[in-house]
Design an enzyme around this catalytic site. Structure first.
Site, PDB file in Angstrom:
ATOM      1  N   LYS A  43       0.838  -1.300   0.042  1.00 26.35           N
ATOM      2  CA  LYS A  43       0.027   0.155  -0.169  1.00 26.35           C
ATOM      3  C   LYS A  43       0.794   1.178   0.012  1.00 26.35           C
ATOM      4  O   LYS A  43       1.763   1.293   0.757  1.00 26.35           O
ATOM      5  CB  LYS A  43      -0.769   0.064   1.376  1.00 26.35           C
ATOM      6  CG  LYS A  43      -2.042   1.013   1.253  1.00 26.35           C
ATOM      7  CD  LYS A  43      -2.743   1.065   2.437  1.00 26.35           C
ATOM      8  CE  LYS A  43      -4.041   1.821   2.560  1.00 26.35           C
ATOM      9  NZ  LYS A  43      -4.588   1.841   3.880  1.00 26.35           N
ATOM     10  N   SER A  71      -9.680   1.791   2.826  1.00 24.52           N
ATOM     11  CA  SER A  71      -8.915   2.709   1.922  1.00 24.52           C
ATOM     12  C   SER A  71      -7.773   1.750   1.171  1.00 24.52           C
ATOM     13  O   SER A  71      -7.316   2.176   0.090  1.00 24.52           O
ATOM     14  CB  SER A  71      -8.122   3.769   2.637  1.00 24.52           C
ATOM     15  OG  SER A  71      -7.133   3.201   3.755  1.00 24.52           O
ATOM     16  N   SER A 111      -9.801  -0.534   7.055  1.00 24.79           N
ATOM     17  CA  SER A 111      -9.181  -0.251   5.745  1.00 24.79           C
ATOM     18  C   SER A 111      -8.440  -1.460   5.256  1.00 24.79           C
ATOM     19  O   SER A 111      -8.352  -1.466   4.030  1.00 24.79           O
ATOM     20  CB  SER A 111      -8.128   0.801   5.540  1.00 24.79           C
ATOM     21  OG  SER A 111      -8.966   1.977   5.381  1.00 24.79           O
TER      22      SER A 111
HETATM   23  N1  GLN Z   1     -12.902   4.010   6.125  1.00 19.33           N
HETATM   24  C1  GLN Z   1     -12.508   4.382   7.326  1.00 19.33           C
HETATM   25  C2  GLN Z   1     -12.148   5.909   7.329  1.00 19.33           C
HETATM   26  O1  GLN Z   1     -12.542   6.408   6.373  1.00 19.33           O
HETATM   27  C3  GLN Z   1     -11.258   3.630   7.634  1.00 19.33           C
HETATM   28  C4  GLN Z   1      -9.914   4.199   6.961  1.00 19.33           C
HETATM   29  C5  GLN Z   1      -8.914   3.401   7.192  1.00 19.33           C
HETATM   30  O2  GLN Z   1      -8.951   2.245   8.030  1.00 19.33           O
HETATM   31  N2  GLN Z   1      -7.660   3.653   6.866  1.00 19.33           N
HETATM   32  O3  GLN Z   1     -11.741   6.539   8.164  1.00 19.33           O
END
Ligand code: GLN
Length: 480
Positions: free
Chosen positions: A73, A148, A172
């Site tokens: 990532k 994400s 994420s």
């Molecule tokens: N979707 C969640 C957010 O927008 C989690 C993001 C993540 O785990 N980096 O914060």
């Protein structure tokens, strides 16, 4: 998959160079459409692959991960490679060092194919907040890959890498794994070093594997876990070989089913059925199903969406146009009237995206004098309450199950106009981050929508540092 590749490598049925080249070919064929990768490191990867091939030829012993191509990532630093965090502010930023997880994978001779797409600074649930591209779901390209870590999950699902690393602050790793039909593990907070992960919300962030199988996730976890002098929260020594704990025997395992996870209005009825079937399957396998209560669950999302932006506003203060990445400083030299503050304001205004700005503003507001007690402090109290409820629940059960996400992958563009709706995609995942628990998403079925089979993920949460049992429970489901 990792073990099979390893066998083939050591038996010299295939070379790492060929394996790596095959992945680059597949990326070339498919990634134009999927858009999982932000950058590729062909020469770097092939050099590494050839060096592993040499070791094998010489008869040297190699690790399970040696010579096997993976994806990282793009918020995890690899020395000498660009790391954008999905943001324009870091567009040309090259990392001067390796994250601890990268250092560990390098020690095992892993091959890094490239860096994968993500929502800007990991803020989002669909990769639509990436400043570069939206990663498509390999099961239906009109749908999101989740986020994400959508790039990593899609790369695994479309077989554009053998496994990948993601990061999980509020879901994420697990939510995109659920959407793409991959296995995604968020380890216990403190099991894997965060050094070299571009911080989003430091008290929630964890790096973890996204893979094709639970065994592969376990193999990767064994190699990235462990204490680190560069991250004082990484406290656990790295002794466990997780892949050796996968017996598949779960007789007598107590599985908690929280009533609250099935009462929510947003839970898609088809997802609900699939999850209920999965629980029945566990019962057939010899597990004991226990009804439990987690009454504070209904406050989890609100708690996360207060504390997370507070930490975001603090962590992102470093992207100021002076120390890291893009800057309007050059324009400032031309215009002598610009003062330091203008550089901060203008750089951030120009190079940060909408969602990132929204969270910085929310966090700054919630931390400001007069509101701190009302929001941040209160959310921290609820956080303690949620954690306590889990402690109590884990007195009675070994793992807790439920859906990973309330729906299968949604359409691209469906939720971009309404951030609150997007936040609801995280309703089942944030609790594990709030409490610091390990949690995994595994494929458990699919919903047929508009003629396409869309994967549905089952989430299992374990006790703090209970990855052995958690992974074994997940593995048992997979092989049943
Ligand atoms: N979707 C969640 C957010 O927008 C989690 C993001 C993540 O785990 N980096 O914060």
């Amino acid at each position: 998959m990792i073990k099979e590749f390893h066998e083939k490598l050591i038996n010299q049925e295939i070379t790492s160079e060929k394996l790596t080249e095959d992945y680059f070919d597949k990326i070339e064929q498919k990634d134009g459409e999927i858009q999982a990768y932000l950058s590729l490191n062909k020469e770097f990867a092939l050099d590494k692959a050839r060096s592993v091939d040499k070791k094998i030829k010489k008869g040297e012993e190699i690790d399970l991960l040696a010579g096997i191509p993976c994806a990282i990532k793009d918020n995890i630093c690899v020395d000498g490679l660009r790391v954008t965090a999905g943001s324009k502010i870091l567009e040309n930023y090259v990392s001067p060092y390796d994250a601890t997880v990268i250092k560990k994978l390098k020690e095992e001779d892993a091959v890094f194919l490239g860096k994968t797409n993500l929502d800007e600074f990991a803020m989002g649930s669909s990769t639509e907040n990436s400043a570069y591209q939206t990663t498509k779901n390999p099961h239906d390209v009109s749908r999101v890959s989740g986020g994400s870590s959508g790039g990593s999950a899609a790369a695994v699902a479309a077989d554009l890498c053998a496994y990948a690393l993601g990061s999980d602050t509020g879901g994420s790793i697990r939510q995109p794994s659920s959407f793409c039909g991959a296995v995604g593990l968020k380890p216990t907070y403190g099991l894997v070093s965060r050094y070299g992960l571009i911080a989003m919300a430091s008290s929630f962030d964890q790096i973890g594997p996204i893979a094709e199988s639970v065994e592969d996730a376990a193999i990767v976890l064994s190699r990235i876990a462990g204490g680190d002098k560069n991250d004082s929260t990484a406290i656990k020594s790295a002794e466990t070989v997780y892949e050796n704990c996968l017996t598949g025997d779960i007789k007598g395992l107590k599985i908690g089913v929280p009533k609250e996870y099935f009462a929510g209005v947003g839970l898609d009825p088809e997802v609900k059925n699939i999850i209920e079937d999965a629980i029945k399957k566990y019962e057939k396998m010899g597990a004991e199903i226990v009804d439990i209560r987690l009454p504070s669950s209904e406050y989890a999302l609100a708690t996360y969406y207060i504390i997370m932006p507070c930490e975001v506003s603090s962590n992102l203060a470093r992207f100021d146009g002076i120390r890291f990445g893009q800057s309007i400083e050059k324009e400032a030299v031309i215009n002598e009237n610009l003062i330091l503050q203008d550089i901060f304001f203008k750089t951030r205004a120009k190079y940060l995206g909408k969602e990132v700005k929204r969270r910085i503003m929310l966090g700054t507001y919630a931390l400001s004098a007069g509101y701190y007690d009302q929001y941040y402090k209160k959310a921290q109290k609820v956080r303690a309450l949620i954690r306590k409820e889990f402690e109590k629940a884990f007195d009675k059960v070994d793992v807790i199950v439920g859906p990973t996400a309330p729906t299968p992958a949604f359409k691209i563009g469906e939720k971009t106009q309404n951030p609150l709706e997007m936040y609801l995609a995280d309703i089942y995942t944030v609790s594990a981050n709030i409490a610091g628990l390990p949690a995994i998403s595994i494929p458990c079925g699919s919903a047929r929508i508009e003629g396409k089979e869309l994967p549905v993920g089952l989430q299992l949460m374990g006790k703090w540092f209970g990855e052995e049992r958690l992974l074994n429970a997940a593995h048992a489901f997979e092989i049943y």
